[in-house]
Design a protein around this motif. Structure first.
Motif, short mmCIF file in Angstrom:
data_model
loop_
_atom_site.label_atom_id
_atom_site.label_comp_id
_atom_site.label_asym_id
_atom_site.label_seq_id
_atom_site.Cartn_x
_atom_site.Cartn_y
_atom_site.Cartn_z
N LYS A 268 -1.29 25.37 31.08
CA LYS A 268 -2.53 24.99 31.77
C LYS A 268 -3.56 24.47 30.77
CE LYS A 268 -1.98 28.14 35.70
NZ LYS A 268 -0.64 28.63 35.38
N GLU A 278 -6.72 27.36 34.17
CA GLU A 278 -6.32 28.65 34.72
C GLU A 278 -7.13 28.97 35.97
OE1 GLU A 278 -3.89 31.75 35.01
OE2 GLU A 278 -3.85 30.55 33.17
N THR A 279 -8.44 28.69 35.91
CA THR A 279 -9.31 28.83 37.07
C THR A 279 -9.83 27.43 37.39
OG1 THR A 279 -9.98 31.03 36.33
CG2 THR A 279 -11.31 29.99 38.05
#
Length: 301
Positions: A268, A278-279
């Motif tokens: 990511k 990731e977020t």
């Protein structure tokens, strides 16, 4: 038959590679890659290498190991099919499958992340023609459909379709607007009308890669066809303007790391707010922003 086989064997072997290299050299001489950033270089070149070195191994395993063990009794079962009908069957099964695979990756938010890499390039050209997330490429359904039909006895039709499709899709990604004379000369308008509704041309495919639709040309939620633009006409996703987008690119493109673009979700991005982080930010497949780093200006002929 032998002549056809020889021609398309060479086209698929060295012919398409030669066309890609020569077109790329022309694009380079026109200045397309003058602002080719390091991240984009890495993504483009890695995509080409993965496609040339890794995918053949996967395809070979599927064709030479999996199919003979799963359906040994069906080898060459369709060898009786005439060449013309075989070509039609291969062309429809391959390209229609890819149309829907491609379209779903634009319309389903979580799938979009796997196709996003192809649209992150702020330019069109030979360098980005193979630019894809590797997982997206490995899961190409049309590859396995074509290999299976080849195993079933349609090897020569598959060879012909692969060569023609490779030529069409390669030239549709080119920054050289070779279709422009078709729109400028009245005596060619009938040819243009037929071609632009049948196969992918630079004008229609470039619109799919547009950075925005404010110029009245961009159509990134349509023009999904790869070899046949006919699918867009049939399924109502076509937009034909005979013009080219002002700019190419992708909203929220932060020049994410090459490994994130190629191997998401295994790796990511560390860029905050990226769709590949990731977020991630909310995936957006339908809105774009202007990209000013590389434009097709000055490279059209």
């Amino acid at each position: 038959m032998e002549t056809i086989k020889l021609v398309f064997t060479h086209l698929n072997g060295w012919g398409l590679t030669a066309i890609l290299l020569l077109t790329g050299i022309l694009e380079f001489s026109f200045g397309l890659y003058r602002n080719w950033k390091a991240t984009d270089k890495a993504v483009d070149l890695a995509s080409i290498l993965l496609g040339r070195l890794v995918m053949p191994a996967i395809v070979s395993w599927f064709a030479l190991t999996l199919l003979p063990n799963v359906i040994p009794q069906l080898r060459n079962v369709f060898s009786w099919v005439p060449l013309g009908w075989g070509i039609l069957l291969l062309a429809v099964s391959d390209d229609l499958t890819q149309y829907w695979y491609h379209r779903l990756h634009h319309e389903v938010p979580w799938l979009w992340k796997f196709h996003r890499t192809h649209h992150s390039a702020p330019y069109m050209g030979m360098a980005m023609a193979s630019r894809q997330n590797f997982i997206y490429t490995v899961l190409f359904p049309q590859i396995y459909a074509t290999i299976t039909l080849t195993y079933l006895g349609l090897g020569l039709p598959a060879l012909v379709v692969r060569g023609i499709k490779g030529l069409i899709t390669t030239m549709a990604h080119s920054s050289i607007r070779w279709d422009k004379p078709l729109y400028e000369h009245k005596w060619l308008h009938l040819v243009a009308w037929v071609l632009e509704r049948t196969i992918s041309l630079p004008a229609t495919h470039h619109a799919h890669h547009a950075a925005h639709d404010r110029d009245g040309v961009g159509h990134y939620q349509g023009n999904y066809g790869n070899m046949f633009f006919l699918w867009d006409v049939i399924f109502g996703t076509a937009k034909i303007t005979r013009k080219y987008p002002e700019q190419y690119g992708l909203e929220h493109y932060q020049e994410e790391e090459w490994y994130a673009q190629l191997f998401y979700p295994v790796f990511k991005s560390r860029k905050e707010g990226s769709e590949l982080a990731e977020t991630p930010a909310k995936p957006v497949a339908v809105t774009r922003i202007l990209t000013e780093d590389i434009t097709p200006e000055g490279v059209a002929v």
